[in-house]
Scaffold this motif. Structure first.
Motif, PDB file in Angstrom:
ATOM      1  N   ILE A  95       0.831  -1.205   0.000  1.00  0.00           N
ATOM      2  CA  ILE A  95       0.000   0.000   0.000  1.00  0.00           C
ATOM      3  C   ILE A  95       0.865   1.254   0.000  1.00  0.00           C
ATOM      4  O   ILE A  95       0.527   2.254  -0.646  1.00  0.00           O
ATOM      5  N   SER A  96       1.984   1.213   0.711  1.00  0.00           N
ATOM      6  CA  SER A  96       2.883   2.372   0.732  1.00  0.00           C
ATOM      7  C   SER A  96       3.378   2.710  -0.672  1.00  0.00           C
ATOM      8  O   SER A  96       3.494   3.885  -1.044  1.00  0.00           O
ATOM      9  N   TYR A  97       3.681   1.692  -1.455  1.00  0.00           N
ATOM     10  CA  TYR A  97       4.128   1.910  -2.835  1.00  0.00           C
ATOM     11  C   TYR A  97       2.958   2.275  -3.752  1.00  0.00           C
ATOM     12  O   TYR A  97       3.013   3.250  -4.507  1.00  0.00           O
ATOM     13  N   LEU A  98       1.892   1.482  -3.685  1.00  0.00           N
ATOM     14  CA  LEU A  98       0.808   1.612  -4.657  1.00  0.00           C
ATOM     15  C   LEU A  98       0.016   2.908  -4.504  1.00  0.00           C
ATOM     16  O   LEU A  98      -0.525   3.427  -5.482  1.00  0.00           O
ATOM     17  N   SER A  99      -0.056   3.433  -3.293  1.00  0.00           N
ATOM     18  CA  SER A  99      -0.836   4.656  -3.084  1.00  0.00           C
ATOM     19  C   SER A  99      -0.028   5.925  -3.323  1.00  0.00           C
ATOM     20  O   SER A  99      -0.557   7.036  -3.219  1.00  0.00           O
ATOM     21  N   CYS A 100       1.239   5.771  -3.679  1.00  0.00           N
ATOM     22  CA  CYS A 100       2.117   6.936  -3.853  1.00  0.00           C
ATOM     23  C   CYS A 100       1.592   7.941  -4.885  1.00  0.00           C
ATOM     24  O   CYS A 100       1.535   9.143  -4.598  1.00  0.00           O
ATOM     25  N   PRO A 101       1.171   7.519  -6.095  1.00  0.00           N
ATOM     26  CA  PRO A 101       0.666   8.506  -7.058  1.00  0.00           C
ATOM     27  C   PRO A 101      -0.561   9.255  -6.542  1.00  0.00           C
ATOM     28  O   PRO A 101      -0.710  10.458  -6.799  1.00  0.00           O
ATOM     29  N   LEU A 102      -1.445   8.578  -5.825  1.00  0.00           N
ATOM     30  CA  LEU A 102      -2.652   9.226  -5.304  1.00  0.00           C
ATOM     31  C   LEU A 102      -2.308  10.277  -4.249  1.00  0.00           C
ATOM     32  O   LEU A 102      -2.886  11.375  -4.248  1.00  0.00           O
ATOM     33  N   VAL A 103      -1.371   9.951  -3.372  1.00  0.00           N
ATOM     34  CA  VAL A 103      -0.989  10.900  -2.324  1.00  0.00           C
ATOM     35  C   VAL A 103      -0.266  12.098  -2.927  1.00  0.00           C
ATOM     36  O   VAL A 103      -0.518  13.252  -2.542  1.00  0.00           O
ATOM     37  N   ILE A 104       0.620  11.859  -3.879  1.00  0.00           N
ATOM     38  CA  ILE A 104       1.314  12.955  -4.551  1.00  0.00           C
ATOM     39  C   ILE A 104       0.310  13.854  -5.262  1.00  0.00           C
ATOM     40  O   ILE A 104       0.403  15.093  -5.198  1.00  0.00           O
ATOM     41  N   ALA A 105      -0.672  13.242  -5.933  1.00  0.00           N
ATOM     42  CA  ALA A 105      -1.712  14.027  -6.613  1.00  0.00           C
ATOM     43  C   ALA A 105      -2.491  14.875  -5.607  1.00  0.00           C
ATOM     44  O   ALA A 105      -2.813  16.040  -5.861  1.00  0.00           O
ATOM     45  N   GLY A 146      -1.075  -3.459   8.972  1.00  0.00           N
ATOM     46  CA  GLY A 146      -0.937  -3.562   7.529  1.00  0.00           C
ATOM     47  C   GLY A 146      -1.454  -2.344   6.800  1.00  0.00           C
ATOM     48  O   GLY A 146      -0.693  -1.458   6.399  1.00  0.00           O
ATOM     49  N   VAL A 147      -2.777  -2.235   6.650  1.00  0.00           N
ATOM     50  CA  VAL A 147      -3.394  -1.169   5.855  1.00  0.00           C
ATOM     51  C   VAL A 147      -3.158   0.208   6.472  1.00  0.00           C
ATOM     52  O   VAL A 147      -2.727   1.144   5.790  1.00  0.00           O
ATOM     53  N   GLY A 148      -3.449   0.349   7.770  1.00  0.00           N
ATOM     54  CA  GLY A 148      -3.293   1.649   8.418  1.00  0.00           C
ATOM     55  C   GLY A 148      -1.862   2.156   8.380  1.00  0.00           C
ATOM     56  O   GLY A 148      -1.609   3.320   8.051  1.00  0.00           O
ATOM     57  N   PHE A 149      -0.925   1.273   8.703  1.00  0.00           N
ATOM     58  CA  PHE A 149       0.483   1.680   8.674  1.00  0.00           C
ATOM     59  C   PHE A 149       0.924   2.016   7.250  1.00  0.00           C
ATOM     60  O   PHE A 149       1.661   2.973   7.034  1.00  0.00           O
ATOM     61  N   GLY A 150       0.463   1.233   6.264  1.00  0.00           N
ATOM     62  CA  GLY A 150       0.841   1.483   4.879  1.00  0.00           C
ATOM     63  C   GLY A 150       0.353   2.828   4.386  1.00  0.00           C
ATOM     64  O   GLY A 150       1.098   3.577   3.732  1.00  0.00           O
ATOM     65  N   ALA A 382       7.395   4.293  -8.405  1.00  0.00           N
ATOM     66  CA  ALA A 382       7.190   3.675  -7.089  1.00  0.00           C
ATOM     67  C   ALA A 382       5.969   2.747  -7.117  1.00  0.00           C
ATOM     68  O   ALA A 382       5.971   1.676  -6.502  1.00  0.00           O
ATOM     69  N   PHE A 383       4.927   3.154  -7.843  1.00  0.00           N
ATOM     70  CA  PHE A 383       3.739   2.312  -8.008  1.00  0.00           C
ATOM     71  C   PHE A 383       4.116   0.983  -8.665  1.00  0.00           C
ATOM     72  O   PHE A 383       3.647  -0.086  -8.257  1.00  0.00           O
ATOM     73  N   GLY A 384       4.986   1.051  -9.666  1.00  0.00           N
ATOM     74  CA  GLY A 384       5.446  -0.165 -10.338  1.00  0.00           C
ATOM     75  C   GLY A 384       6.185  -1.087  -9.388  1.00  0.00           C
ATOM     76  O   GLY A 384       6.023  -2.314  -9.449  1.00  0.00           O
ATOM     77  N   ARG A 385       6.982  -0.502  -8.516  1.00  0.00           N
ATOM     78  CA  ARG A 385       7.685  -1.324  -7.522  1.00  0.00           C
ATOM     79  C   ARG A 385       6.677  -1.972  -6.574  1.00  0.00           C
ATOM     80  O   ARG A 385       6.885  -3.100  -6.117  1.00  0.00           O
ATOM     81  N   GLY A 386       5.602  -1.268  -6.292  1.00  0.00           N
ATOM     82  CA  GLY A 386       4.559  -1.833  -5.448  1.00  0.00           C
ATOM     83  C   GLY A 386       3.899  -3.042  -6.087  1.00  0.00           C
ATOM     84  O   GLY A 386       3.574  -4.022  -5.407  1.00  0.00           O
ATOM     85  N   ILE A 387       3.700  -2.985  -7.401  1.00  0.00           N
ATOM     86  CA  ILE A 387       3.137  -4.132  -8.120  1.00  0.00           C
ATOM     87  C   ILE A 387       4.035  -5.350  -7.936  1.00  0.00           C
ATOM     88  O   ILE A 387       3.569  -6.452  -7.617  1.00  0.00           O
ATOM     89  N   GLY A 388       5.328  -5.157  -8.138  1.00  0.00           N
ATOM     90  CA  GLY A 388       6.277  -6.256  -7.966  1.00  0.00           C
ATOM     91  C   GLY A 388       6.283  -6.782  -6.549  1.00  0.00           C
ATOM     92  O   GLY A 388       6.363  -7.990  -6.316  1.00  0.00           O
ATOM     93  N   ASN A 389       6.187  -5.876  -5.584  1.00  0.00           N
ATOM     94  CA  ASN A 389       6.183  -6.274  -4.175  1.00  0.00           C
ATOM     95  C   ASN A 389       4.969  -7.124  -3.826  1.00  0.00           C
ATOM     96  O   ASN A 389       5.088  -8.152  -3.156  1.00  0.00           O
ATOM     97  N   VAL A 390       3.792  -6.713  -4.294  1.00  0.00           N
ATOM     98  CA  VAL A 390       2.564  -7.453  -3.997  1.00  0.00           C
ATOM     99  C   VAL A 390       2.578  -8.820  -4.682  1.00  0.00           C
ATOM    100  O   VAL A 390       2.169  -9.828  -4.099  1.00  0.00           O
ATOM    101  N   VAL A 391       3.068  -8.856  -5.909  1.00  0.00           N
ATOM    102  CA  VAL A 391       3.110 -10.122  -6.649  1.00  0.00           C
ATOM    103  C   VAL A 391       4.094 -11.092  -6.021  1.00  0.00           C
ATOM    104  O   VAL A 391       3.857 -12.306  -5.982  1.00  0.00           O
TER     105      VAL A 391
END
Length: 443
Positions: A95-105, A146-150, A382-391
């Motif tokens: 979540i820390s990786y995947l939500s990065c574009p949304l938080v930056i936006a 998990g979710v809250g910390f991420g 960073a979002f792409g790295r999150g995809i790899g991390n989750v997979v």
């Protein structure tokens, strides 16, 4: 090696910053550059970087040390029968990786609030861990630890990405490299500290103590985790230009980034148990990860320095060749503890520095699409790295225990870790797809 040269307009996140940092673009309405803190150095710039390093160390150091919690939860009566324990760690990092574009936006859309994102994120992080200490089942831990910390970690960390270009221009790669090194340093401390706290006091007290420690260590730095430029009252909608997503240069680099991330996290997860399987003591099995994290500190700083001076492909080539060789040959054929320790150092040095190449990748994407915003490019990487991390989580679970060369005398390949090693090596090798594309003039 190919050298790279950054211009003012390339290094900065928006047109306003470009005008204020590039003297040739000043006009009568511009803020006098002399009234602002200097870039690439000076007290305020280094304190901003210090805040970035501290948040990096606390957020990612704790998240990457989840293996200690996972071991404890599996032995804890209330959680030991659950198959969801691994999901806690995946949520925290993913979540820390995947939500990065949304938080930056969100920070771009709320420029007046950007200064407070660090404080808000840190509060969410610490509250989530504190609430997690009252968990009675794994679902509670998934939502809190998990979710809250991420979510909190991403919100707290995102100003580092958004404001880095304002504070560091010619030394941006080095600044990011030093920041990434923060998680390597804390990666030496968190596992040891968490192990002792969990064994002596249990997870309830451990989560409460860590939440307090995080707040106490990070809070003094939040004042410096702020923009260098005066906050604009208008929203820079021109920064939401996502045409680069369809650019083949970005696509090749992003594919390589995702492939690298799929296998990157596996050694850190499986090295200690593999070391024990070949006769290592608890100390030596922990030492494998300690050396990996320590080497990544030096690797990140060195790669950040190189990223300011050489082409992104040159930097990625160094990381790819080093990590691929170490996985296939050092870990793959290791059957003794000394060889495994050498692998830990080599892998940490070469694979741990991959993120430090992102500033170079951002430069190359903006070279072919100058209208793209460097911060948004960075966030999507960073979002792409999150995809790899989750997979990598469910992927490795499916691979573990499946041995194609069982009982053969070929080191790690002949154990239940064989497919893990092989696929991690293939992942590292595929991170070099952009190198081939560059060689054939595709990018």
């Amino acid at each position: 090696m190919e050298t790279r040269h950054s211009s003012c307009s390339d290094s900065l996140p928006g047109s306003e910053a470009q005008v204020r940092l590039c003297p040739e673009k000043f006009d009568q309405n511009s803020t006098d550059e002399k009234s602002l803190p200097p870039v690439d150095g000076g007290f305020h710039a280094w304190m901003f970087l210090g805040a970035c390093v501290m948040l990096e160390a606390l957020i990612w150091g704790f998240a990457f040390a989840f293996g200690v919690f996972q071991k404890y939860y599996h032995s804890h009566e209330a959680f030991q029968d659950s198959s969801m324990v691994a999901v806690i760690g995946t949520c925290a990092t993913g979540i820390s990786y995947l939500s990065c574009p949304l938080v930056i936006a969100a920070m771009i859309l709320l420029p007046q609030m950007g200064r407070w994102f660090s404080s808000i994120g840190l509060t969410i992080m610490c509250l989530s861990l504190a609430l997690g200490s009252f968990s009675t089942n794994v679902n509670h831990l998934v939502l809190s630890q998990g979710v809250g910390f991420g979510i909190g970690g991403c919100i707290a960390y995102s100003p580092s990405i958004l404001y880095m270009d304002e504070w560091f221009v010619n030394r941006r790669g080095l600044a990011f490299g030093i920041t990434w090194a923060g998680s390597g340093v804390s990666g030496l401390i968190f596992p040891i500290g968490l192990e002792k706290l969990l064994s002596q006091f249990g997870f309830e007290t451990t989560l409460r103590v860590i939440s307090v420690i995080m707040f106490v260590l990070a809070a003094p730095f939040l004042y410096f985790h702020r923009p260098r430029l005066p906050v604009s009252k208008s929203i820079s909608y021109n920064r939401f230009n996502f045409r680069f997503l369809y650019n083949k240069v970005f696509l090749f680099y992003q594919f390589s980034n995702i492939m690298e991330a799929v296998g990157f996290f596996l050694p850190g997860i499986y090295l200690p148990s593999y070391a024990r399987s070949i006769g290592a003591s608890d100390f030596l099995s922990s030492l494998t990860v300690t050396l990996l994290n320590l080497a990544s500190v030096f690797g990140s700083v060195a790669m950040g320095h190189l990223a300011d001076r050489y082409h992104a492909i040159t930097c990625i080539t160094i990381s790819t060749l080093g990590s691929t060789f170490s996985l296939f040959f050092l870990w793959g054929f290791s059957s003794t503890i000394p060889t495994l320790l050498v692998f830990s150092v080599a892998y940490g040095l070469f694979a741990g520095c991959y993120s430090a190449t992102w500033s170079g990748i951002t430069h190359e994407v903006r070279r072919v699409d100058p209208t793209a915003d460097s911060t948004m490019i960075f966030a999507v990487i960073a979002f792409g790295r999150g995809i790899g991390n989750v997979v990598s989580g469910p992927f490795s679970e499916a691979l573990f225990g499946v041995s194609l060369w069982k009982d053969s005398e070929i080191g790690g390949y002949g154990t239940e870790y064989g497919l893990i090693i092989l696929c991690a090596g293939i992942s590292a090798f595929l991170s070099g797809v952009c190198i081939v594309a560059h060689h054939f003039k595709c990018i």
